[in-house]
Structure formats: structure tokens, C-alpha cells
Write a protein that holds these residues in place. Sequence first.
Motif, PDB file in Angstrom:
ATOM      1  N   ILE A 195      63.435 -40.566 -54.544  1.00 15.86           N
ATOM      2  CA  ILE A 195      62.386 -41.557 -54.818  1.00 15.86           C
ATOM      3  C   ILE A 195      62.363 -41.820 -56.314  1.00 15.86           C
ATOM      4  O   ILE A 195      62.017 -40.962 -57.113  1.00 15.86           O
TER       5      ILE A 195
ATOM      6  N   ASP B 201      64.082 -50.834 -49.414  1.00  8.49           N
ATOM      7  CA  ASP B 201      62.843 -51.128 -48.695  1.00  8.49           C
ATOM      8  C   ASP B 201      62.564 -52.627 -48.798  1.00  8.49           C
ATOM      9  O   ASP B 201      62.441 -53.160 -49.900  1.00  8.49           O
TER      10      ASP B 201
ATOM     11  N   LEU C 214      59.687 -53.720 -51.089  1.00 11.84           N
ATOM     12  CA  LEU C 214      59.825 -53.396 -52.511  1.00 11.84           C
ATOM     13  C   LEU C 214      61.082 -53.976 -53.145  1.00 11.84           C
ATOM     14  O   LEU C 214      61.237 -53.908 -54.369  1.00 11.84           O
TER      15      LEU C 214
ATOM     16  N   LEU D 244      54.321 -46.498 -55.388  1.00 14.68           N
ATOM     17  CA  LEU D 244      54.858 -47.604 -54.589  1.00 14.68           C
ATOM     18  C   LEU D 244      55.326 -47.127 -53.228  1.00 14.68           C
ATOM     19  O   LEU D 244      55.090 -47.792 -52.196  1.00 14.68           O
ATOM     20  N   ALA D 245      56.014 -45.989 -53.197  1.00 15.16           N
ATOM     21  CA  ALA D 245      56.556 -45.486 -51.934  1.00 15.16           C
ATOM     22  C   ALA D 245      55.458 -45.225 -50.923  1.00 15.16           C
ATOM     23  O   ALA D 245      55.592 -45.559 -49.736  1.00 15.16           O
TER      24      ALA D 245
ATOM     25  N   GLY E  87      55.603 -48.409 -48.955  1.00 16.49           N
ATOM     26  CA  GLY E  87      56.883 -48.047 -48.358  1.00 16.49           C
ATOM     27  C   GLY E  87      56.869 -48.001 -46.842  1.00 16.49           C
ATOM     28  O   GLY E  87      55.846 -47.725 -46.210  1.00 16.49           O
TER      29      GLY E  87
ATOM     30  N   MET F  85      62.081 -54.174 -57.184  1.00 11.11           N
ATOM     31  CA  MET F  85      63.144 -53.314 -57.707  1.00 11.11           C
ATOM     32  C   MET F  85      64.215 -54.145 -58.405  1.00 11.11           C
ATOM     33  O   MET F  85      64.792 -53.721 -59.408  1.00 11.11           O
TER      34      MET F  85
ATOM     35  N   ALA G 221      57.027 -44.798 -59.070  1.00 15.88           N
ATOM     36  CA  ALA G 221      57.869 -44.852 -57.872  1.00 15.88           C
ATOM     37  C   ALA G 221      57.159 -44.229 -56.672  1.00 15.88           C
ATOM     38  O   ALA G 221      57.179 -44.781 -55.565  1.00 15.88           O
TER      39      ALA G 221
ATOM     40  N   LEU H 297      64.100 -47.119 -52.791  1.00 15.25           N
ATOM     41  CA  LEU H 297      63.104 -48.189 -52.946  1.00 15.25           C
ATOM     42  C   LEU H 297      63.765 -49.566 -52.922  1.00 15.25           C
ATOM     43  O   LEU H 297      63.171 -50.534 -52.434  1.00 15.25           O
TER      44      LEU H 297
ATOM     45  N   THR I  66      61.108 -45.003 -45.935  1.00 13.93           N
ATOM     46  CA  THR I  66      60.952 -44.735 -47.367  1.00 13.93           C
ATOM     47  C   THR I  66      60.091 -43.508 -47.589  1.00 13.93           C
ATOM     48  O   THR I  66      60.418 -42.632 -48.399  1.00 13.93           O
TER      49      THR I  66
END
Length: 277
Positions: free
Chosen positions: A142, A152, A155, A125-126, A130, A159, A122, A149, A134
Motif C-alpha cells: 500500500i 484500483d 483511485l 485512501l485505501a 479502496g 494515482m 495511501a 492503488l 485493495t
Amino acid sequence: MDYEVHHRQFAAPFLVVGNRENNLHFINESLQNHIYGVTNALDELVTDALFLSSLSLDPVGERHLRYGVMRRLRMIATAFRRFQSIIPPDRTAPLTLSQSDDVCRYLNSIYIDLLGLLDNYAWTLAFQFGSPATRAADRMQIGLFKSVLLKDPVLKKLMEQLHQFSTWAKEVKERRNPAAHRMPLFVPSAGLTPADVAEQQRLSELASAALRLEQFDHYRELKEAENRLGTLIPKFLHDPDGPINDIYPTLPSDIGNAVKVGRHVQTFIRENLPTYS
């Protein structure tokens, strides 16, 4: 990585009503092949994560991938190998005290790292993809199954794909959270029948007498015989009052689901890096 696939191939065609020994043999075969499948997939994911970490990533995203994701994947792989080397599906012999300590340490390590791995993904990815909102979100929010997420736009699709694992993630938390905050996971060393208990008491009394008489070799023989009593119970738990889980296929299935999540995330990273767009 789904146990049902291995059960259908290696167990179901050979099961015979009323023949417990025969059925147990083929069920253990299916469980062992499930372990092989999960172990191989886990190794492949480690290799893929190593490759990804060499690409052009955001410095913070790379840090979470390299020092979070990769470290946890390798620790899970090592702990799982050592755990299954001590307790394969067909083991019936009771655990020694040393083996009991080892498998409990590996088991707790795996479950703590499984949820940590999801958080590492996570955070990767952020910071890699992001939006500013984010990245600025409360760090406790997060997570792969939290709203930050999902909201966003970059993403969101990923998700939604990962939502299929949300129920499993809650189940893993139920196994992991007591290990981290209350009672550690535990594998009983053996189950004893009433006859085993009586024999254990007899051997213990003989061992005490041998020790008083300084018959040390005989004492060791009696204690070794005492330690061989009983049969391994292939279960793990926190508290004696439950819940109680089967070691197999629960443990490799949990690792397998984490690998499936990792495949989704690492494929997304690869396909959405600037050099691959």
C-alpha cells in the motif's frame, strides 16, 4: 512553493556579475521567501486536514487521516519552524554544540515524517475508497507510488496525477533511508580554514593552561572564542564521503512537494465523499 519562482522574482533581476556580496544578499532573500511560501502552504494543509477529519469518513480511513496525516503534518511544521529559526538562509556563524544537536534532530524528524506522511495518505485512501481487493492487499504494497492503488478503478486517476512526484519520492528516500536505518542526517557546525585551525589550536592550548591555573573565567572566554571560529556550511549529509545536499532550497522544496501531494489527496477526499457527491 517552487524555488525557481522566488529566484526569478527576488534574485535574478538584481544579480551583478562579479559582485558576490550583492548576489548573496538577493539569493538569500529569494530563499527566505521560498521558506515563507512553503510554511504558509503547510499551515493551510494542516487546517484543511483538520476540517476533513470532521467529515463522514470510514472509521479506519478517519483514523489514518487524524492520527497519521495530521500528526505528521504538525510535526513537520514544528520541526521546520525550529530548524529555520536556528539556520536561516543568511546565517554564517558556526553552530554551537547545542544548536547542532537541535538542527540534526529536527532534520532527521522531517525526513522520516515526510515518507511516513505519504504512507498515511495511501492508507487513508485505501480504507476510505479502496475496493475489497485493495483493502485486502499486502500491507507492504500500500503506497502512493505502488501498483495496488493504481490498479484500483476509483483511485486510478488520482494515482496517475501523483505519478509526477514519483521521481521526487525516490530522491527523498535516498535522503531519508540512511537516517532511519544507518547514519543520521547531519549539519556540519562550521568549516575551518587553515588559519582557523591554527587559531583553534592556539586557543585550546591557552584554555588548557588557564584551566590548570584555575582561571575559570579566562578559560570560558577562550573556549567561547574557540567556538566562534569558522563559518557555517549550509549543507547536510549522512556520510562525509557524500552525497552532500544544500540545506536551501532542498529542505523546503522537499516539504513543498509533500504539500503538493497532500493537496491532491485531500482535494480528492473532499470531492469524493458521499456528502459531497
